[in-house]
Design an enzyme around this catalytic site. Structure first.
Site, short mmCIF file in Angstrom:
data_model
loop_
_atom_site.label_atom_id
_atom_site.label_comp_id
_atom_site.label_asym_id
_atom_site.label_seq_id
_atom_site.Cartn_x
_atom_site.Cartn_y
_atom_site.Cartn_z
N LYS A 13 0.89 -1.31 0.02
CA LYS A 13 -0.12 0.01 0.15
C LYS A 13 0.80 1.20 0.02
O LYS A 13 2.00 1.24 0.40
CB LYS A 13 -0.89 0.07 1.06
CG LYS A 13 -0.15 0.00 2.38
CD LYS A 13 0.28 1.29 3.05
CE LYS A 13 0.73 1.12 4.27
NZ LYS A 13 1.61 2.33 4.96
N ASP B 288 -2.67 -1.33 10.34
CA ASP B 288 -2.93 -1.40 8.98
C ASP B 288 -3.57 -2.87 8.61
O ASP B 288 -4.25 -2.99 7.26
CB ASP B 288 -1.76 -1.23 8.16
CG ASP B 288 -1.13 0.22 8.49
OD1 ASP B 288 -1.59 1.01 8.82
OD2 ASP B 288 0.16 -0.11 7.88
#
Length: 288
Positions: A17, A142
């Site tokens: 990401k 996350d």
């Protein structure tokens, strides 16, 4: 990758990401920082081979430098799912690691999420997305994003997620060659912790040049290598650090443009390109 085999799932993707921006808006009483960020999935990351075991044992089959098996997030994810569901099965986990540690790309969190997705199917646990996300939060802030499966505007400590649409573009990513420990950044006295919050409706993707990464200035002070990469890549666009560092990225409208800059990256840095993803490649394996 075959979506589902009876006893194994091979080459399971664990995509990286990027944080298109990252604002620190406050700090909770327990010390955790309040954030606003935009998570962008990209088509570059680790892969896992996962084989179901009938004897209930969970084992990582390969060595990962600097990561003992018991502390590896993929092993912890498997053990957490087993404890939560009382599954009789086990797993052999093989992690093909290409993302750098301490790079701000979410590699360990993505690996954990992919492990949860795959074992949820192989063990026939039947957990829905939100339940997997709740489990994932126990492993790291996350992890829920990667289980969410879409690009997201995130708040809280990063676990309050809303789906967003981001540009279909290419990214050039440079690894400065240093590991940036997240605690060192968040504990810095120089970190700004009072950025004004804004609404998701005010976010329109990477075109928002006024949005920044509040952690970047601290990382550049502590790790001059990061500052050097940002200075170099800024010649070609809006270069930013992702997460708490150390990787730096810049967006490009097309692959050709990214390739032109990629050719010019100095040999002392590792660099690569990746296309923006609109969803996690394993998102279809999780029930809403």
């Amino acid at each position: 990758m075959d979506a589902l085999l009876d006893q194994s799932m091979l080459q399971c993707p664990a995509p990286a990401k990027l944080n298109l921006f990252l604002h620190v808006t406050g700090r909770r009483a327990d010390g955790y920082h309040l954030l606003q960020t935009a998570f962008q999935l990209i088509d570059h990351g680790d892969t896992l081979d996962i084989v179901r075991r009938e004897d209930g044992l969970i084992h990582r089959t390969n060595e990962i430098a600097g990561v003992p098996e018991d502390s590896d997030l993929i092993v912890r994810a498997a053990r957490l799912l087993k404890a939560h569901t009382a599954s009789p099965y086990g797993a052999e986990l093989t992690l093909h690691k290409i993302l750098p540690m301490g790079g701000g790309l979410g590699g360990g969190s993505s690996d954990a999420a992919t492990t949860l997705i795959a074992l949820n199917r192989l063990w026939q646990c039947g957990l829905r997305r939100q339940e997997l996300m709740n489990l994932g939060l126990q492993l790291g802030a996350d992890v829920p994003f990667f289980l969410f499966g879409r690009n997201a505007f995130a708040e809280g400590v990063g676990e309050v997620l809303q789906e967003i649409t981001t540009p279909d573009c290419w990214y050039l990513v440079i690894e400065p060659g240093v590991q940036v420990p997240t605690p060192a950044i968040f504990s810095s006295k120089e970190l700004t912790r009072d950025t004004k919050t804004f609404r998701i409706t005010d976010f329109s993707g990477s075109a928002d040049k006024h949005l920044r990464n509040d952690l970047q200035a601290v990382a550049c002070t502590l790790f001059p290598e990061v500052a050097e990469v940002i200075d170099w890549l800024s010649k070609f666009g809006n270069a930013k650090m992702t997460g708490s560092g150390a990787c730096v990225f810049c967006d490009f409208a097309d692959e050709i443009s990214a390739d032109e800059v990629l050719k010019q990256v100095p040999d002392r840095w590792i660099s690569w390109k990746a296309r923006a993803l609109s969803q996690h490649p394993m998102a279809h394996l999780v029930q809403a």
